[in-house]
Write an enzyme that holds these catalytic residues in place. Structure first.
Site, short mmCIF file in Angstrom:
data_model
loop_
_atom_site.label_atom_id
_atom_site.label_comp_id
_atom_site.label_asym_id
_atom_site.label_seq_id
_atom_site.Cartn_x
_atom_site.Cartn_y
_atom_site.Cartn_z
N TYR A 95 46.47 -36.68 7.22
CA TYR A 95 47.68 -37.42 7.65
C TYR A 95 48.28 -36.92 8.96
CZ TYR A 95 47.64 -40.71 3.88
OH TYR A 95 47.27 -41.75 3.07
N GLU A 137 48.75 -40.93 -3.62
CA GLU A 137 47.30 -40.69 -3.66
C GLU A 137 46.97 -39.44 -4.49
OE1 GLU A 137 46.16 -41.08 0.54
OE2 GLU A 137 46.82 -43.17 0.49
N ARG A 206 30.65 -47.55 2.58
CA ARG A 206 30.95 -48.96 2.28
C ARG A 206 31.44 -49.05 0.83
NH1 ARG A 206 30.13 -49.00 6.97
NH2 ARG A 206 28.65 -50.26 8.18
C1 LIG Z 1 36.60 -53.95 -2.00
C2 LIG Z 1 35.21 -54.33 -1.50
C3 LIG Z 1 34.22 -54.65 -2.41
C4 LIG Z 1 32.96 -55.03 -1.95
N1 LIG Z 1 31.99 -55.35 -2.87
C5 LIG Z 1 30.76 -55.73 -2.42
C6 LIG Z 1 29.74 -56.08 -3.38
O1 LIG Z 1 29.94 -56.02 -4.58
N2 LIG Z 1 28.53 -56.45 -2.88
C7 LIG Z 1 28.28 -56.52 -1.52
O2 LIG Z 1 27.15 -56.86 -1.15
N3 LIG Z 1 29.24 -56.22 -0.62
C8 LIG Z 1 30.46 -55.81 -1.04
N4 LIG Z 1 31.42 -55.46 -0.12
C9 LIG Z 1 31.06 -55.48 1.32
C10 LIG Z 1 30.38 -54.16 1.69
O3 LIG Z 1 31.33 -53.11 1.64
C11 LIG Z 1 29.79 -54.16 3.12
O4 LIG Z 1 30.78 -54.59 4.01
C12 LIG Z 1 28.55 -55.06 3.21
O5 LIG Z 1 27.53 -54.59 2.37
C13 LIG Z 1 28.03 -55.08 4.66
O6 LIG Z 1 27.75 -53.77 5.07
P1 LIG Z 1 26.55 -53.47 6.07
O7 LIG Z 1 26.64 -52.05 6.47
O8 LIG Z 1 25.27 -53.98 5.54
O9 LIG Z 1 26.93 -54.42 7.28
P2 LIG Z 1 27.64 -54.01 8.64
O10 LIG Z 1 26.70 -53.26 9.49
O11 LIG Z 1 28.94 -53.41 8.33
O12 LIG Z 1 27.84 -55.49 9.25
C14 LIG Z 1 28.60 -56.48 8.51
C15 LIG Z 1 28.49 -57.81 9.22
O13 LIG Z 1 29.10 -57.73 10.50
C16 LIG Z 1 28.17 -58.15 11.49
N5 LIG Z 1 28.39 -57.27 12.65
C17 LIG Z 1 27.99 -55.98 12.78
N6 LIG Z 1 28.41 -55.49 13.97
C18 LIG Z 1 29.06 -56.49 14.59
C19 LIG Z 1 29.73 -56.61 15.84
N7 LIG Z 1 29.77 -55.60 16.69
N8 LIG Z 1 30.30 -57.80 16.14
C20 LIG Z 1 30.27 -58.84 15.29
N9 LIG Z 1 29.64 -58.79 14.09
C21 LIG Z 1 29.06 -57.63 13.75
C22 LIG Z 1 26.79 -57.98 10.89
O14 LIG Z 1 25.88 -58.91 11.44
C23 LIG Z 1 27.05 -58.27 9.43
O15 LIG Z 1 26.99 -59.65 9.18
C24 LIG Z 1 32.68 -55.08 -0.56
C25 LIG Z 1 33.70 -54.73 0.36
C26 LIG Z 1 34.95 -54.36 -0.10
C27 LIG Z 1 36.01 -53.99 0.88
C1 HEM Z 2 50.83 -43.63 6.93
C2 HEM Z 2 49.60 -43.66 7.37
C3 HEM Z 2 48.58 -44.73 7.11
C4 HEM Z 2 48.73 -46.09 7.02
C5 HEM Z 2 49.99 -46.92 7.19
C6 HEM Z 2 47.40 -46.63 6.75
C7 HEM Z 2 47.14 -47.98 6.59
C8 HEM Z 2 45.91 -48.50 6.25
C9 HEM Z 2 45.64 -49.90 6.01
C10 HEM Z 2 46.66 -51.02 6.12
C11 HEM Z 2 44.33 -50.01 5.70
C12 HEM Z 2 43.58 -51.31 5.36
C13 HEM Z 2 43.54 -51.49 3.86
C14 HEM Z 2 42.73 -52.72 3.45
O1 HEM Z 2 42.61 -53.66 4.22
O2 HEM Z 2 42.22 -52.72 2.33
C15 HEM Z 2 43.76 -48.69 5.73
C16 HEM Z 2 42.43 -48.41 5.49
C17 HEM Z 2 41.88 -47.21 5.79
N1 HEM Z 2 42.52 -46.04 6.09
FE1 HEM Z 2 44.51 -45.81 6.32
N2 HEM Z 2 46.50 -45.61 6.68
C18 HEM Z 2 47.18 -44.44 6.89
C19 HEM Z 2 46.63 -43.16 6.89
C20 HEM Z 2 45.27 -42.91 6.85
C21 HEM Z 2 44.68 -41.59 6.99
C22 HEM Z 2 45.46 -40.29 7.13
C23 HEM Z 2 43.34 -41.77 6.94
C24 HEM Z 2 42.31 -40.67 7.06
C25 HEM Z 2 41.50 -40.51 8.03
C26 HEM Z 2 43.08 -43.19 6.76
C27 HEM Z 2 41.83 -43.76 6.64
C28 HEM Z 2 41.60 -45.08 6.31
C29 HEM Z 2 40.27 -45.64 6.14
C30 HEM Z 2 38.95 -44.89 6.31
C31 HEM Z 2 40.44 -46.98 5.80
C32 HEM Z 2 39.34 -48.04 5.55
C33 HEM Z 2 38.95 -48.56 6.91
C34 HEM Z 2 37.87 -49.61 6.94
O3 HEM Z 2 37.52 -50.22 5.92
O4 HEM Z 2 37.38 -49.82 8.05
N3 HEM Z 2 44.27 -43.84 6.72
N4 HEM Z 2 44.74 -47.79 6.06
#
Ligand SMILES: Cc1cc2nc3c(=O)[nH]c(=O)nc-3n(C[C@H](O)[C@H](O)[C@H](O)COP(=O)(O)OP(=O)(O)OC[C@H]3O[C@@H](n4cnc5c(N)ncnc54)[C@H](O)[C@@H]3O)c2cc1C
Ligand code: HEM
Length: 400
Positions: A95, A137, A206
């Site tokens: 944080y 948390e 992921r």
């Molecule tokens: C709560 C939650 C639950 C999930 N549950 C599932 C699940 O049950 N099953 C599942 O399959 N997935 C699930 N996902 C999605 C999963 O986390 C991944 O996002 C998914 O598998 C894609 O990851 P990846 O690394 O293969 O793709 P990534 O490399 O992250 O790419 C994702 C997409 O973005 C595109 N992309 C990559 N880079 C760029 C760029 N620079 N500009 C534009 N487009 C780009 C790629 O072509 C691709 O289509 C879940 C996500 C969340 C948040």
């Molecule tokens: C007060 C401080 C913070 C706020 C307000 C904040 C807010 C958020 C929000 C709004 C999201 C998106 C949630 C979602 O869409 O599901 C997120 C995701 C996330 N946060 Fe924070 N966050 C804080 C602190 C932190 C800290 C300290 C870390 C540690 C490095 C962190 C790491 C992440 C990561 C890794 C994700 C997921 C990102 C992704 O999926 O690309 N956050 N946070």
């Protein structure tokens, strides 16, 4: 609680932050990853490249600034972010690092307007917000350690079985590598999985939802191969390189998109891979609810549609299932292999006899989610009965 002066300053500067929010968070992430490259392992760098994570963080900060004097209204948002953070094992030590770089970015964003008083007010406000997250948390981490199979941080899981479910979806049945029971979870929850993919510079984390019941001796995740350009890093690695016997690193199950028992019927509406959390919830609902249940599965066609047999197998006089194909294959026969052609509409709900007074759960690609929300609103469903999950940063659903 922040001082009166801090509240005044934060509220007064909130509109400027909203205006420059995405630019500020972009600077913030650039600074953060320059100074702490190890954080690339935990942040989803694809979300960074697409700018979606910048948007949700900017929005969270703005919402906080607006509600600083009535933080109780932030409760649901705090909980959902805390669930995401705890899925990723974010520590309290992170944080101050985030705070320091966020303040530097705010300073840059406000330019000449960034007086010491304003920066100090934001530092105090960030400290208060961070304290709220750290405390919630820590509570979650402690609670989860008490669960059956609970732990803190990440653990090694072995792939006990790998099953191809459709041309694009493959399931992984995961068990603890040390033979201890798999963690307890609520149907609808997800885990964070971290992998090192050869040829890439950092680890990748992921989220994947559990796709089976919570009473099994394994966790099942089901992954869609992302074939866009560039190819999805983790999903393709899992499909191609991870086999039975391989070990994966997982965090504890998290998330608050979970099925709730109420007096209402339950309706599950999935789009594509969004079927995973809903299938787990559906199994729980079939086992525990005495109310009607409907599962509407939307997919392109039979080639990509997964789990239709598992869903169908649980239907009875109280539980019905229907398939909606938007791009059926020539061998997909309407009325035999699928029930509706096109997208979800109010007519589909009506012909299935779905009551507006049901609890609705949906998940899928963003355009599918926007359409489903619009259909449910037009069908007269109350907002309080609508539940959905994004498979990415939680964006606003713009109505189509
Ligand atoms: C709560 C939650 C639950 C999930 N549950 C599932 C699940 O049950 N099953 C599942 O399959 N997935 C699930 N996902 C999605 C999963 O986390 C991944 O996002 C998914 O598998 C894609 O990851 P990846 O690394 O293969 O793709 P990534 O490399 O992250 O790419 C994702 C997409 O973005 C595109 N992309 C990559 N880079 C760029 C760029 N620079 N500009 C534009 N487009 C780009 C790629 O072509 C691709 O289509 C879940 C996500 C969340 C948040
Ligand atoms: C007060 C401080 C913070 C706020 C307000 C904040 C807010 C958020 C929000 C709004 C999201 C998106 C949630 C979602 O869409 O599901 C997120 C995701 C996330 N946060 Fe924070 N966050 C804080 C602190 C932190 C800290 C300290 C870390 C540690 C490095 C962190 C790491 C992440 C990561 C890794 C994700 C997921 C990102 C992704 O999926 O690309 N956050 N946070």
């Amino acid at each position: 609680m922040a001082s009166k002066r801090t509240i005044e300053i934060v509220k007064a500067t909130a509109p400027v932050l909203q205006e420059h929010g995405e630019a500020i968070t972009k600077v913030f992430y650039t600074l953060l990853f320059e100074k702490h490259p190890e954080l690339r392992d935990v942040f989803n760098m694809t979300h960074q490249q697409k700018g979606s994570q910048q948007k949700v963080l900017a929005n969270a900060i703005f919402q906080y600034a607006v509600h600083i004097d009535k933080l109780e209204m932030m409760g649901p948002a705090v909980e959902s972010i805390a669930q995401k953070h705890t899925s990723l094992s974010i520590s309290k030590e992170a944080y101050p690092i985030v705070g320091e770089n966020l303040l530097l970015a705010i300073k840059e964003g406000l330019g000449a307007a960034a007086t010491d008083e304003i920066i100090d007010a934001w530092a105090e406000a960030y400290g208060d917000l961070a304290a709220i997250f750290v405390s919630r948390e820590e509570e979650i981490y402690t609670e989860r350690e008490q669960y059956r199979g609970g732990f803190r941080g990440t653990k090694a899981f072995v792939v006990a079985q790998k099953v191809v479910e459709s041309s694009v979806i493959t399931s992984f049945y995961l068990k603890r590598a040390d033979g201890t029971p798999v963690p307890q979870f609520l149907p609808g929850q997800y885990v964070a999985l971290t992998v090192s993919v050869p040829g890439t510079t950092h680890q990748h984390t992921r989220n994947y939802s559990m796709s089976d019941s919570s009473d099994r001796d394994y966790l099942r995740i089901s992954v869609k191969r992302e074939t866009g350009y560039p190819e999805g890093v983790v999903s393709n690695y899992l499909h191609d390189e991870i086999h039975e016997g391989d070990v994966l690193e997982l965090g504890m199950p998290s998330g608050e998109f979970v099925w709730q028992t109420t007096e209402n019927p339950s309706v599950f509406i999935s789009g594509g891979i969004g079927v995973t959390p809903l299938l787990s919830m559906y199994k729980e609902a079939v086992a525990k609810s005495t109310k009607p249940i409907v599962f509407i599965q939307c997919a392109l066609n039979s080639d990509v549609c997964a789990f239709a047999d598992e869903i169908e197998a649980l239907t009875n006089h109280r539980v019905q299932a229907a398939k909606v194909y938007s791009l059926p294959l020539s061998e997909d026969v309407l009325g035999e292999h699928y029930d509706f052609k096109g997208y979800l509409t109010e007519d589909v709900l009506e012909s299935l006899g779905v009551a507006a007074m049901s609890d609705f759960y949906f998940c899928g690609p963003t355009p599918f989610m926007a359409n489903t929300l619009a259909v449910l609103e037009a069908y007269g469903v109350a907002e309080s009965q609508i539940n959905y999950e994004f498979f990415g940063p939680q964006e606003e659903l713009e109505l189509v």
